[in-house]
Design a protein around this motif. Sequence first.
Motif, PDB file in Angstrom:
ATOM      1  N   LEU A  37      34.352  27.739  40.511  1.00 17.76           N
ATOM      2  CA  LEU A  37      35.616  27.773  41.247  1.00 17.76           C
ATOM      3  C   LEU A  37      35.404  27.615  42.753  1.00 17.76           C
ATOM      4  O   LEU A  37      36.349  27.662  43.535  1.00 17.76           O
ATOM      5  N   GLY A  38      34.137  27.475  43.171  1.00 15.99           N
ATOM      6  CA  GLY A  38      33.835  27.279  44.595  1.00 15.99           C
ATOM      7  C   GLY A  38      34.140  28.496  45.445  1.00 15.99           C
ATOM      8  O   GLY A  38      34.537  28.366  46.601  1.00 15.99           O
ATOM      9  N   LEU A  39      33.948  29.691  44.892  1.00 16.91           N
ATOM     10  CA  LEU A  39      34.256  30.917  45.637  1.00 16.91           C
ATOM     11  C   LEU A  39      33.008  31.453  46.319  1.00 16.91           C
ATOM     12  O   LEU A  39      31.896  31.353  45.781  1.00 16.91           O
ATOM     13  N   GLN A 261      36.863  40.737  28.977  1.00 15.82           N
ATOM     14  CA  GLN A 261      36.856  41.887  29.884  1.00 15.82           C
ATOM     15  C   GLN A 261      36.270  41.467  31.228  1.00 15.82           C
ATOM     16  O   GLN A 261      36.697  41.955  32.276  1.00 15.82           O
ATOM     17  N   GLY A 262      35.317  40.538  31.183  1.00 16.97           N
ATOM     18  CA  GLY A 262      34.709  40.024  32.411  1.00 16.97           C
ATOM     19  C   GLY A 262      35.691  39.182  33.214  1.00 16.97           C
ATOM     20  O   GLY A 262      35.791  39.315  34.439  1.00 16.97           O
ATOM     21  N   VAL A 263      36.424  38.323  32.517  1.00 17.10           N
ATOM     22  CA  VAL A 263      37.429  37.491  33.198  1.00 17.10           C
ATOM     23  C   VAL A 263      38.460  38.396  33.876  1.00 17.10           C
ATOM     24  O   VAL A 263      38.844  38.169  35.031  1.00 17.10           O
ATOM     25  N   ALA A 264      38.887  39.441  33.179  1.00 21.57           N
ATOM     26  CA  ALA A 264      39.888  40.361  33.747  1.00 21.57           C
ATOM     27  C   ALA A 264      39.331  41.028  35.009  1.00 21.57           C
ATOM     28  O   ALA A 264      40.037  41.160  36.017  1.00 21.57           O
ATOM     29  N   ALA A 265      38.060  41.438  34.979  1.00 16.75           N
ATOM     30  CA  ALA A 265      37.442  42.055  36.162  1.00 16.75           C
ATOM     31  C   ALA A 265      37.349  41.032  37.303  1.00 16.75           C
ATOM     32  O   ALA A 265      37.701  41.326  38.452  1.00 16.75           O
ATOM     33  N   PHE A 266      36.900  39.826  36.962  1.00 16.26           N
ATOM     34  CA  PHE A 266      36.745  38.768  37.977  1.00 16.26           C
ATOM     35  C   PHE A 266      38.074  38.496  38.672  1.00 16.26           C
ATOM     36  O   PHE A 266      38.140  38.318  39.892  1.00 16.26           O
ATOM     37  N   ILE A 273      43.306  34.333  41.830  1.00 11.65           N
ATOM     38  CA  ILE A 273      42.474  33.387  41.061  1.00 11.65           C
ATOM     39  C   ILE A 273      42.701  33.617  39.577  1.00 11.65           C
ATOM     40  O   ILE A 273      42.731  34.757  39.105  1.00 11.65           O
ATOM     41  N   ARG A 274      42.854  32.508  38.845  1.00 16.23           N
ATOM     42  CA  ARG A 274      42.894  32.589  37.396  1.00 16.23           C
ATOM     43  C   ARG A 274      41.790  31.685  36.866  1.00 16.23           C
ATOM     44  O   ARG A 274      41.703  30.514  37.247  1.00 16.23           O
ATOM     45  N   VAL A 275      40.901  32.235  36.052  1.00 20.40           N
ATOM     46  CA  VAL A 275      39.784  31.434  35.548  1.00 20.40           C
ATOM     47  C   VAL A 275      40.329  30.508  34.457  1.00 20.40           C
ATOM     48  O   VAL A 275      40.854  30.975  33.447  1.00 20.40           O
ATOM     49  N   PRO A 276      40.229  29.176  34.661  1.00 28.24           N
ATOM     50  CA  PRO A 276      40.795  28.240  33.681  1.00 28.24           C
ATOM     51  C   PRO A 276      40.054  28.306  32.340  1.00 28.24           C
ATOM     52  O   PRO A 276      38.861  28.610  32.301  1.00 28.24           O
TER      53      PRO A 276
END
Length: 293
Positions: A37-39, A261-266, A273-276
């Motif tokens: 995501l280029g963060l 659970q990782g996506v939710a933490a991220f 940000i929403r991880v596609p």
Amino acid sequence: MNEEWLPSGRARVCGVIGNPVGHSLSPLMHNFYARALGLDFMYVPCPVDNHRVEDAVKGAWALGFAGLNVTVPHKQRVMPFMRELDDSAAGIGAVNTLVRMEDGYKGYNTDAAGLLRLMTEHGISIGGRHCLLLGAGGAAKAAAYLLMKEGAASITVLNRTLPRAQALAEEMNRRFGKETMQAAALADWTRLERDDYLAVQTTSVGMYPDTDRAPVEDPAFYRKIAAAVDAVYTPARTRFMEYTEQAGGQAVNGLDMLIYQGVAAFELWNPGIRVPDEIIAQSRQKMIRALER
Ligand code: ATR
């Protein structure tokens, strides 16, 4: 972020504390999301001794960490050091994610959200269902909270050690002000009356290297199950899943619970940000490859 993908001096830093953390796939997952995501974000594994949890939380705060994940065996130990607790963490009685606020960390638990997303994506509904929960440890707590919250009609928690199952059922019934949950010894599964249970398997039985074991060996047990989630994801297809499918039920492994659970933490650490989905799919392949090594 520069071309070699190195964090800048302003990078948002997060990590995972646990004992041990060497096996954790979380650094792989979070650093991959940041890069994809280029963060300007990085995530580091931090082994923390059992008697150093308070120091670790204070140290992370002093070092400017934007957040932490917490894994076994510290998920309860970190709780006294939170400035605030999210409903999920208070309800489950464990914290797996810390998010930096003005004056301290807020404790969340994203395990239940992870399990819910896994179930939703596999078309498994909870509301009105009769459920079996195998195991009464840490993972069972998050599952019990989710099943209660999403309106299960009944939840029978089956555990090798009956008093642990009773304690979990009492705690959840009290918390939700309902009598939805009941406890039984694992060996008493023969008394189960239905053939359409939704089962969540949270014991460590069948996990690598004990891959030829399941919490119950009798095929008659599996004929009672319509759909099952095994929190175990090594191997990808556990003996429990095999037995469930052989009896005609649907079975899903727990890797996506870990991922979601990782996506939710991220997403908590990176507001807006929403991880596609395609990035999540790529991270799943990376994690599967890492598990095969
Ligand atoms: P976790 O945080 O992963 O849930 P835990 O708190 O150690 O880990 O819980 C492990 C669960 O697996 C418990 O429900 C445990 O049952 P007991 O409460 O009787 O110990 C269950 N478990 C572990 N080994 C087992 C086995 N050989 N047969 C049945 N259940 C087992």
